[in-house]
Design a protein around this motif. Sequence first.
Motif, PDB file in Angstrom:
ATOM      1  N   ALA A 242      75.326  77.579  51.951  1.00  0.00           N
ATOM      2  CA  ALA A 242      74.129  78.335  51.602  1.00  0.00           C
ATOM      3  C   ALA A 242      72.930  77.870  52.409  1.00  0.00           C
ATOM      4  CB  ALA A 242      73.850  78.187  50.111  1.00  0.00           C
ATOM      5  N   ARG A 243      72.149  78.833  52.897  1.00  0.00           N
ATOM      6  CA  ARG A 243      70.915  78.519  53.594  1.00  0.00           C
ATOM      7  C   ARG A 243      69.753  78.516  52.613  1.00  0.00           C
ATOM      8  NH1 ARG A 243      71.283  82.529  58.897  1.00  0.00           N
ATOM      9  NH2 ARG A 243      73.236  81.671  59.755  1.00  0.00           N
ATOM     10  N   PRO A 245      66.449  79.577  50.963  1.00  0.00           N
ATOM     11  CA  PRO A 245      65.711  80.847  51.078  1.00  0.00           C
ATOM     12  C   PRO A 245      64.352  80.632  51.712  1.00  0.00           C
ATOM     13  CG  PRO A 245      65.672  80.046  48.815  1.00  0.00           C
ATOM     14  CD  PRO A 245      66.593  79.141  49.571  1.00  0.00           C
ATOM     15  N   SER A 249      60.493  84.456  49.506  1.00  0.00           N
ATOM     16  CA  SER A 249      61.533  85.487  49.577  1.00  0.00           C
ATOM     17  C   SER A 249      62.085  85.779  48.185  1.00  0.00           C
ATOM     18  CB  SER A 249      62.670  85.025  50.493  1.00  0.00           C
ATOM     19  OG  SER A 249      63.752  85.929  50.435  1.00  0.00           O
ATOM     20  N   HIS A 251      64.963  87.534  47.989  1.00  0.00           N
ATOM     21  CA  HIS A 251      66.354  87.896  48.296  1.00  0.00           C
ATOM     22  C   HIS A 251      67.313  87.131  47.392  1.00  0.00           C
ATOM     23  CE1 HIS A 251      69.978  88.864  50.490  1.00  0.00           C
ATOM     24  NE2 HIS A 251      70.219  87.580  50.674  1.00  0.00           N
ATOM     25  N   SER A 253      70.456  85.283  47.017  1.00  0.00           N
ATOM     26  CA  SER A 253      71.368  84.601  47.932  1.00  0.00           C
ATOM     27  C   SER A 253      72.817  84.842  47.529  1.00  0.00           C
ATOM     28  CB  SER A 253      71.084  83.102  47.942  1.00  0.00           C
ATOM     29  OG  SER A 253      71.429  82.527  46.689  1.00  0.00           O
ATOM     30  N   ALA A 254      73.701  84.637  48.483  1.00  0.00           N
ATOM     31  CA  ALA A 254      75.125  84.838  48.216  1.00  0.00           C
ATOM     32  C   ALA A 254      75.618  83.868  47.154  1.00  0.00           C
ATOM     33  CB  ALA A 254      75.925  84.664  49.514  1.00  0.00           C
ATOM     34  N   GLU A 255      75.114  82.660  47.175  1.00  0.00           N
ATOM     35  CA  GLU A 255      75.543  81.664  46.185  1.00  0.00           C
ATOM     36  C   GLU A 255      75.128  82.078  44.777  1.00  0.00           C
ATOM     37  OE1 GLU A 255      75.148  76.846  45.334  1.00  0.00           O
ATOM     38  OE2 GLU A 255      73.972  77.803  46.924  1.00  0.00           O
ATOM     39  N   ARG A 257      74.388  85.178  43.805  1.00  0.00           N
ATOM     40  CA  ARG A 257      75.131  86.397  43.485  1.00  0.00           C
ATOM     41  C   ARG A 257      76.538  86.050  42.997  1.00  0.00           C
ATOM     42  NH1 ARG A 257      74.059  91.502  45.300  1.00  0.00           N
ATOM     43  NH2 ARG A 257      72.477  90.603  46.689  1.00  0.00           N
ATOM     44  N   SER A 298      64.640  85.389  41.758  1.00  0.00           N
ATOM     45  CA  SER A 298      66.049  85.720  41.992  1.00  0.00           C
ATOM     46  C   SER A 298      66.901  84.479  41.796  1.00  0.00           C
ATOM     47  CB  SER A 298      66.229  86.304  43.395  1.00  0.00           C
ATOM     48  OG  SER A 298      65.498  87.485  43.551  1.00  0.00           O
TER      49      SER A 298
END
Length: 357
Positions: A242-243, A245, A249, A251, A253-255, A257, A298
């Motif tokens: 994971a990057r 954020p 932001s 957004h 993140s994939a983690e 989500r 988020s």
Amino acid sequence: MDTCTARAHSSRLADLLSREQVALADFLLALADFDKRRLWEPLGYTSLWHYLHRELGLSKGTAHYRQVAAGLVARYPDVEAALRDGRLCITSVIELARVLTPENRAEVLPRFFHRSKQEARAVAVELCPREVVPRREVVTAPIVQPVEPCTPLAPPVLAASASPAPTPAPAARPAVEPLTADLRRLHVTVSRRFLEKLEAAKDALSHASPGADAEAILEAGLDLILAQQAKRRAQVEKPRKARPPAEGSDHVSAEVRRTVWTRDEGRCQWRLDSGDICGSTHRPELDHIQPKARGGSSTVGNLRVLCSVHNDLAARLAYGERWMRRYSKSGGSPRRVRAGSRVTSAAGSAPPEAPRT
């Protein structure tokens, strides 16, 4: 929304349903005694079913269900109690009668509680599978009935205030026939184009899977669809590192989500009045509990899975019906407005200011 009114109506419906279930059980008990004494015979009928169909005016199928249920009630008092309190549905008695015995009733009967007709059929074949289950692939041509030629009708004249065309009915679900605990026979109508694609898929896999049948081809396609869905939810076997954020932001993140989808098991987490969750897996979406438009973050703790219906409801509760109607009239679709979304119109411009609570 008037919750008190909804609860009052719900209580009345629950009371009416309870009366219906009690009345059905009383009817079946009386019917079982009527049949035991063969009182249909002096009335000129040849069987209980004949009496139900001709004298009481029940359809053939309904008469059959009542006849079978009455026989079960006469032999097993547990069946009458389950019908009386709603645990057992009248549509599942046919399948129950196939497998219920005095020796297994304590174990088998609960397996039919709260089951639909199709679910009851699956339980029955699991307990008593067919001895021979043929595997087959059959393609049948549609039967076209001849149509008498007719004079074309003139197009109808629509009034100035004509109502919109009705919404087309949803496509019928494919028929599924349980065969054993594991095997099912699927009956589905497909186009010629589908069959051509199926043959092309067989040729495409002729090296990797020579002789693959239709089930193997279709299952491979379903695996691809499910893999794509898992990828959209970031539920992959080897997730990337994971990057962090970007500052400010919003957004997801994939983690985050992946964690939310796994935690909620892809099921709608909306709390019902009874305290249970909705649990729907149809059109699930991520929702911000505190909307992003009002500073919601988020994060895992502020995200949940909701079905599209409850996601829309969350937006209406957050912003109010008046604002939602105002936005939908401005040209955007109300389904694009989510309680957890950064609120913008369908065209990308800023919508009217949301009311603050």
